[in-house]
Design a protein around this motif. Structure first.
Motif: not given
Length: 137
Positions: A20-26, A1-16
């Motif tokens: 989070t924003a969706h569930w916060a609205q609920r 296994m490998r660690d996430l790249t910086l770009e992948e971490r940023q993408e995952l952060r945006r998705e999370l």
């Protein structure tokens, strides 16, 4: 296994963040019609509630993710993983993995897989009377 790249971490952060924003609205009891009006500027109190709701959703996600990680650790053990592999998967040592998941059946499973030394248990079996050894009483 490998660690996430910086770009992948940023993408995952945006998705999370979006989840989070969706569930916060609920979770947040903000007036839906007020949010839809284009000229509506949220008050400081509304913005505070929004961020608190995001914190609440984030903490719930953290708890659920911890449960998912533990469930996957249990399943990985069923397929042969030990504490060194579990630790590596989460960026920790074998000892840290053992401390994090102390109740996994790794030691029992691994002990049952140990092989006897060539010639069986030898002298101890013969002289101490272990069953199944030649000369045992």
């Amino acid at each position: 296994m490998r660690d996430l790249t910086l770009e992948e971490r940023q993408e995952l952060r945006r998705e999370l963040s979006a989840v989070t924003a969706h569930w916060a609205q609920r979770l947040n009891d903000v007036d839906v019609d007020a949010r839809r009006r284009e000229d509506h500027q949220p008050s400081a109190a509304q913005r505070m509630r929004t961020h608190l709701a995001r914190m609440t959703a984030g903490e719930q996600m953290r708890s659920l993710l911890a449960d998912l990680v533990s469930a996957n650790a249990e399943e990985a053990v069923q397929y042969g993983a030990g504490y060194p592999e579990l630790g590596a998967a989460v960026g920790a040592s074998r000892q840290a993995a053992r401390k994090r998941w102390p109740n996994l059946s790794i030691s029992k499973r691994r002990a049952s897989e140990w092989k006897q030394p060539p010639g069986g248990i030898g002298w101890a079996g013969e002289h101490l009377g272990y069953p199944g050894t030649p000369g045992a009483a």
